[in-house]
Design an enzyme around this catalytic site. Sequence first.
Site, short mmCIF file in Angstrom:
data_model
loop_
_atom_site.label_atom_id
_atom_site.label_comp_id
_atom_site.label_asym_id
_atom_site.label_seq_id
_atom_site.Cartn_x
_atom_site.Cartn_y
_atom_site.Cartn_z
N ASN A 9 26.64 99.65 -91.28
CA ASN A 9 27.59 98.87 -92.09
C ASN A 9 28.97 99.50 -91.93
OD1 ASN A 9 29.04 97.58 -94.07
ND2 ASN A 9 28.03 98.64 -95.78
N LYS A 11 31.71 98.49 -93.11
CA LYS A 11 32.56 98.25 -94.29
C LYS A 11 33.95 97.74 -93.85
CE LYS A 11 30.12 101.99 -96.54
NZ LYS A 11 29.87 102.59 -97.81
N GLU A 97 28.74 98.09 -103.31
CA GLU A 97 30.20 97.99 -103.43
C GLU A 97 30.61 96.59 -103.85
OE1 GLU A 97 31.07 99.59 -99.57
OE2 GLU A 97 30.49 101.59 -100.27
N GLU A 167 19.40 101.25 -102.06
CA GLU A 167 20.67 101.96 -101.96
C GLU A 167 21.04 102.51 -103.33
OE1 GLU A 167 23.92 100.48 -99.69
OE2 GLU A 167 22.62 101.14 -98.09
N GLY A 173 28.23 106.96 -99.80
CA GLY A 173 29.54 107.50 -99.46
C GLY A 173 29.88 108.77 -100.21
N SER A 213 24.28 107.96 -97.62
CA SER A 213 24.63 109.21 -96.92
C SER A 213 23.58 109.63 -95.89
CB SER A 213 24.90 110.32 -97.93
OG SER A 213 25.98 109.95 -98.78
C1 PEP Z 1 26.29 101.81 -97.06
O1 PEP Z 1 27.44 101.46 -96.90
O2 PEP Z 1 25.39 100.96 -97.17
C2 PEP Z 1 25.99 103.25 -97.12
C3 PEP Z 1 24.75 103.61 -97.36
O3 PEP Z 1 27.05 104.10 -96.94
P1 PEP Z 1 26.95 105.69 -96.61
O4 PEP Z 1 25.93 105.84 -95.51
O5 PEP Z 1 28.32 106.07 -96.19
O6 PEP Z 1 26.51 106.36 -97.86
#
Ligand code: PEP
Length: 260
Positions: A9, A11, A97, A167, A173, A213
């Site tokens: 992703n 973003k 998000e 998630e 993040g 992460s």
């Molecule tokens: C995400 O955007 O779905 C995500 C898990 O971000 P990150 O890996 O940066 O935590």
Amino acid sequence: MKKPLIAGNWKMFKTVDEAVTLVQTIKAGVYKVTDCDVVICPPFTALAAVSKILADGPIALGAQNIYPATEGAFTGEISPIMIKNVGCRYVILGHPERRQYFHETDDFINEKVKIALKYSLIPIVCIGETLAQRDNRQFLEVVKGQFDQSFADLTKEDILRLVIAYEPVWAIGTGKTATPEQAEQMHSYIRRLLNEKYGGEVASRVLILYGGSVKPDNIGLLIRKPNVDGALVGGASLKAESFSQLVVLAAEQSKVEARK
Ligand code: PEP
């Protein structure tokens, strides 16, 4: 173990030129990998350019959102037909998000899931609790509520055509990953919810990804857990090297499991 899926992703990162360079490098880094499915979800503006580069290969294209209507006066929004037309097979829905900053509710996400399925897109539907909900030991209840509402009215056939991403909001993040045990606890709980609603055969076939992460140095232990079928990756998908490494490591693990 099912064939794992690693989805990136991006973003709100990458101009068209940057996206083209990144996807070309990822493509070169993973071209030999056959034991892991890969999806890349760039921002809307880069979908067309990335689609051309992915057209002749196994990496699938995904969008990060849709509006639940085919067309109309919805300024600034993008329809499922539009992303399909540009080559998307997948779409991320209900990302934390979007829930947090754009106040998306489970009912709205449910509308999006239904329209995505109607247009034969594969939704990657995100569910997960906040830190306060985890600290208050409400996380199972919260995820059950999201599950029930986001998947309301879906048939067995529908549920088999989507992917679930757990998630935990506190791990996105932030550099804080759920431990493999925390991830497995929630994934097996989600599997149980699937079992109760759709039966064991369906429950065993639905892919449940972990997101929060994920990096090359933690994917190994996460993906070894029996109910973790892959990862939805944010930060580490923005660098070709870390994303390609994640794909290679997930594929290696699936080969190890297959030999057992
Ligand atoms: C995400 O955007 O779905 C995500 C898990 O971000 P990150 O890996 O940066 O935590």
